[in-house]
Design a protein around this motif. Structure first.
Motif, PDB file in Angstrom:
ATOM      1  N   TRP A  46      13.843  -3.520 -40.501  1.00 29.44           N
ATOM      2  CA  TRP A  46      14.845  -4.530 -40.026  1.00 29.44           C
ATOM      3  C   TRP A  46      14.447  -5.229 -38.602  1.00 29.44           C
ATOM      4  O   TRP A  46      15.311  -6.336 -38.337  1.00 29.44           O
ATOM      5  N   ALA A  47      13.601  -4.457 -37.936  1.00 32.58           N
ATOM      6  CA  ALA A  47      13.454  -5.139 -36.352  1.00 32.58           C
ATOM      7  C   ALA A  47      12.305  -6.211 -36.415  1.00 32.58           C
ATOM      8  O   ALA A  47      12.072  -6.675 -35.439  1.00 32.58           O
ATOM      9  N   THR A  59       8.462  18.230 -26.440  1.00 30.67           N
ATOM     10  CA  THR A  59       7.304  18.857 -26.227  1.00 30.67           C
ATOM     11  C   THR A  59       6.961  19.150 -24.993  1.00 30.67           C
ATOM     12  O   THR A  59       7.600  18.931 -23.938  1.00 30.67           O
ATOM     13  N   VAL A  60       6.075  20.178 -24.802  1.00 27.40           N
ATOM     14  CA  VAL A  60       5.813  20.691 -23.676  1.00 27.40           C
ATOM     15  C   VAL A  60       5.355  19.669 -22.614  1.00 27.40           C
ATOM     16  O   VAL A  60       5.586  19.398 -21.626  1.00 27.40           O
ATOM     17  N   ARG A  61       4.242  18.929 -23.145  1.00 30.21           N
ATOM     18  CA  ARG A  61       3.681  17.787 -22.318  1.00 30.21           C
ATOM     19  C   ARG A  61       4.189  16.487 -22.726  1.00 30.21           C
ATOM     20  O   ARG A  61       4.829  16.517 -23.821  1.00 30.21           O
ATOM     21  N   PRO A  62       4.250  15.600 -21.697  1.00 36.91           N
ATOM     22  CA  PRO A  62       4.603  14.254 -22.127  1.00 36.91           C
ATOM     23  C   PRO A  62       3.674  13.382 -23.166  1.00 36.91           C
ATOM     24  O   PRO A  62       2.960  12.975 -22.528  1.00 36.91           O
ATOM     25  N   ARG A  63       4.108  13.636 -24.055  1.00 37.24           N
ATOM     26  CA  ARG A  63       3.043  13.027 -25.257  1.00 37.24           C
ATOM     27  C   ARG A  63       3.832  12.161 -26.164  1.00 37.24           C
ATOM     28  O   ARG A  63       5.129  12.588 -26.620  1.00 37.24           O
ATOM     29  N   PRO A  64       3.378  11.039 -26.715  1.00 37.54           N
ATOM     30  CA  PRO A  64       3.920  10.402 -27.777  1.00 37.54           C
ATOM     31  C   PRO A  64       4.023  11.249 -29.245  1.00 37.54           C
ATOM     32  O   PRO A  64       3.396  11.990 -29.181  1.00 37.54           O
ATOM     33  N   VAL A  65       5.034  10.753 -29.879  1.00 34.61           N
ATOM     34  CA  VAL A  65       5.334  11.473 -31.183  1.00 34.61           C
ATOM     35  C   VAL A  65       5.038  10.364 -32.411  1.00 34.61           C
ATOM     36  O   VAL A  65       5.686   9.221 -32.201  1.00 34.61           O
ATOM     37  N   VAL A  66       4.383  10.536 -33.373  1.00 39.43           N
ATOM     38  CA  VAL A  66       4.006   9.656 -34.392  1.00 39.43           C
ATOM     39  C   VAL A  66       4.129  10.308 -35.853  1.00 39.43           C
ATOM     40  O   VAL A  66       4.473  11.622 -35.843  1.00 39.43           O
ATOM     41  N   GLY A  67       4.421   9.539 -36.911  1.00 39.32           N
ATOM     42  CA  GLY A  67       4.168   9.997 -38.037  1.00 39.32           C
ATOM     43  C   GLY A  67       5.622   9.807 -38.952  1.00 39.32           C
ATOM     44  O   GLY A  67       6.130   8.685 -39.148  1.00 39.32           O
ATOM     45  N   SER A  68       6.387  11.052 -38.752  1.00 41.35           N
ATOM     46  CA  SER A  68       7.538  11.062 -39.510  1.00 41.35           C
ATOM     47  C   SER A  68       8.736  10.688 -38.577  1.00 41.35           C
ATOM     48  O   SER A  68       9.943  10.395 -38.917  1.00 41.35           O
ATOM     49  N   GLU A  69       8.326  10.409 -37.189  1.00 37.59           N
ATOM     50  CA  GLU A  69       9.389  10.314 -36.331  1.00 37.59           C
ATOM     51  C   GLU A  69       8.729   9.557 -34.930  1.00 37.59           C
ATOM     52  O   GLU A  69       7.502   9.739 -34.884  1.00 37.59           O
ATOM     53  N   GLY A  70       9.516   8.972 -34.104  1.00 37.23           N
ATOM     54  CA  GLY A  70       8.915   8.134 -32.979  1.00 37.23           C
ATOM     55  C   GLY A  70       8.259   6.764 -33.193  1.00 37.23           C
ATOM     56  O   GLY A  70       8.956   5.909 -33.180  1.00 37.23           O
ATOM     57  N   THR A  99       9.343   1.675 -34.468  1.00 38.10           N
ATOM     58  CA  THR A  99      10.244   2.806 -33.963  1.00 38.10           C
ATOM     59  C   THR A  99      11.649   2.501 -34.809  1.00 38.10           C
ATOM     60  O   THR A  99      11.779   1.692 -35.553  1.00 38.10           O
ATOM     61  N   HIS A 100      12.647   3.255 -34.065  1.00 41.24           N
ATOM     62  CA  HIS A 100      13.731   2.913 -34.639  1.00 41.24           C
ATOM     63  C   HIS A 100      14.576   1.553 -34.477  1.00 41.24           C
ATOM     64  O   HIS A 100      15.209   1.204 -35.598  1.00 41.24           O
ATOM     65  N   ASN A 101      14.131   0.997 -33.591  1.00 41.73           N
ATOM     66  CA  ASN A 101      14.530  -0.450 -33.397  1.00 41.73           C
ATOM     67  C   ASN A 101      13.625  -1.437 -32.720  1.00 41.73           C
ATOM     68  O   ASN A 101      13.990  -2.582 -31.978  1.00 41.73           O
ATOM     69  N   ALA A 102      12.356  -1.235 -32.932  1.00 44.13           N
ATOM     70  CA  ALA A 102      11.422  -2.294 -32.572  1.00 44.13           C
ATOM     71  C   ALA A 102      10.193  -2.108 -33.178  1.00 44.13           C
ATOM     72  O   ALA A 102       9.870  -1.107 -33.875  1.00 44.13           O
ATOM     73  N   VAL A 103       9.392  -3.393 -33.634  1.00 44.84           N
ATOM     74  CA  VAL A 103       8.121  -3.334 -34.169  1.00 44.84           C
ATOM     75  C   VAL A 103       7.349  -3.432 -33.080  1.00 44.84           C
ATOM     76  O   VAL A 103       7.186  -4.299 -32.310  1.00 44.84           O
TER      77      VAL A 103
END
Length: 395
Positions: free
Chosen positions: A274-275, A255-266, A361-365
């Protein structure tokens, strides 16, 4: 929010006592059937290779098998044995034919693993039969709204529940301005619309909905450029509606700005991760991984939960006839332990399983929803998804 109470702990002692008292009685068999499509694009190996947060990791039959193994000892309490068979068909018509045959043979509980359109057709075709159908893999809101059926129950959370959970988290972090990137598929629009609804419900501002296209066509290259898609708009977070997951995985850190991503990723809202490390979850994850050779995902948990719910109802009703079991299963008294820390049961207005959701996320709740502070007059879990006043389901 309601929690697992001493009542559930007392239940374990009750089952042990019943096992001693009723172990000698002749067992009857409670049969389950797991329905799936021969060719289901959701489980295509190329598709699963992305390992996207929004994707299953394999067929959920494995979750049902794990639940059945767990039920063997419990069934002794009331003289019940449990059996599970797997049935595949080419389309909804074939699945209905299988249900007809098995229902005549005494099968009353069917798990269905199919896309929403197939689930809707099957549920409509078998309405009025002496059976219950459990949707374990279709998140479509329509199945809980205009397409709802009295004998169709949902252990998988729907899109509205997941988007409400995400919206609650964003509000709690004061990330109120959201830029949405929306894919071209019909399923992407369903996700986008569900988040739009959640944003309005919880007071988020959707600053813009920008379409993306993932294509090898040079003429469409800019429509898949994350930097271009995230430039210009003033936003706190990027929401990606990508049911396939291939585009979404390329969005974080581009992303252009440092912003968190949510929804289908992030960060995504899920039925399971599993975490997740609380309420007995590591043991369940370990059992599924040992059995299936992979980690547990949402549909696996939903299939496991469907079997577990029926087993709970059979035990609590002393293996009563189907009508009594079904009434208890859908009633207020049932208390199912889904290993997420809450007493779970089905909403009477749309047959959706009430449940907390994991923001992972991929490896943490990261958090569990409903988020603290989001309250409901009767059950805080009803802040996720369609409350009774929002329901368009008419059984």
């Amino acid at each position: 929010m309601s929690r697992i109470t001493p009542r559930l702990l007392r239940g374990a002692a009750l089952l042990a006592t019943l096992c001693l008292a009723g172990g000698a009685s002749a067992a009857t068999t409670v049969r389950f059937a797991h329905l799936e499509l021969d060719a289901d694009a959701r489980y295509d190996e190329t598709h699963l290779a992305f390992r996207g947060l929004a994707l299953p990791l394999g067929r959920p039959f494995a979750g049902a098998e794990v639940a059945l193994r767990e039920a063997r000892f419990v069934g002794q309490a009331v003289g019940a044995e449990f059996a599970l068979e797997r049935v595949a068909g080419a389309d909804a018509k074939a699945l209905v034919a299988s249900i007809d045959k098995l229902n005549k043979e005494g099968v009353r509980y069917f798990l269905i693993d199919a896309p929403g359109a197939v689930v809707a057709d099957v549920a409509k075709a078998v309405r009025g039969r002496e059976l219950l159908l459990f949707n374990v893999s279709a998140p479509d809101d329509a199945l809980r709204q205009a397409q709802c059926q009295p004998n169709l129950l949902h252990t998988l959370p729907n899109d509205a529940m997941r988007m409400d959970a995400l919206a609650q988290y964003l509000v709690s972090k004061k990330w109120r301005n959201v830029l949405m990137l929306e894919g071209p598929r019909p399923e992407d629009k369903l996700l986008a619309d569900a988040f739009d609804r959640a944003a309005k419900r919880f007071g988020l501002k959707l600053v813009e909905r920008r379409p993306f296209v993932l294509s090898n066509d040079p003429r469409q290259r800019d429509q898949g450029n994350v930097a271009l898609l995230t430039a210009g708009a003033d936003h706190d977070v990027v929401f990606v509606a990508d049911s396939d997951g291939e585009f979404a995985r390329s969005v974080p850190y581009r992303t252009v700005r440092p912003r968190p991503v949510v929804g289908s990723e992030g960060l995504t809202a899920a039925a399971w991760s599993w975490a997740w490390e609380r309420h007995g979850a590591p043991q369940l994850n370990s059992r599924l991984e040992k059995h299936a050779g992979r980690k547990m995902a949402d549909p696996d948990w939903a299939a496991w939960m469907a079997v577990k719910a029926v087993v709970e109802a059979v035990v609590r009703t002393q293996n009563a006839p189907f009508g009594t079991v079904a009434k208890y299963l859908k009633g207020d008294e049932i208390a199912i332990d889904g290993f997420k820390g809450n007493r779970l049961g089905f909403r009477p207005w749309d047959n959706q399983l009430r449940q907390p959701l994991l923001l992972a996320t991929h490896n943490a709740v990261i958090e569990r929803a409903p988020i603290a502070g989001f309250l409901h007059p009767t059950n805080n879990m009803d802040t996720l998804g369609f409350d009774q006043r929002d329901s368009r389901c008419a059984f």
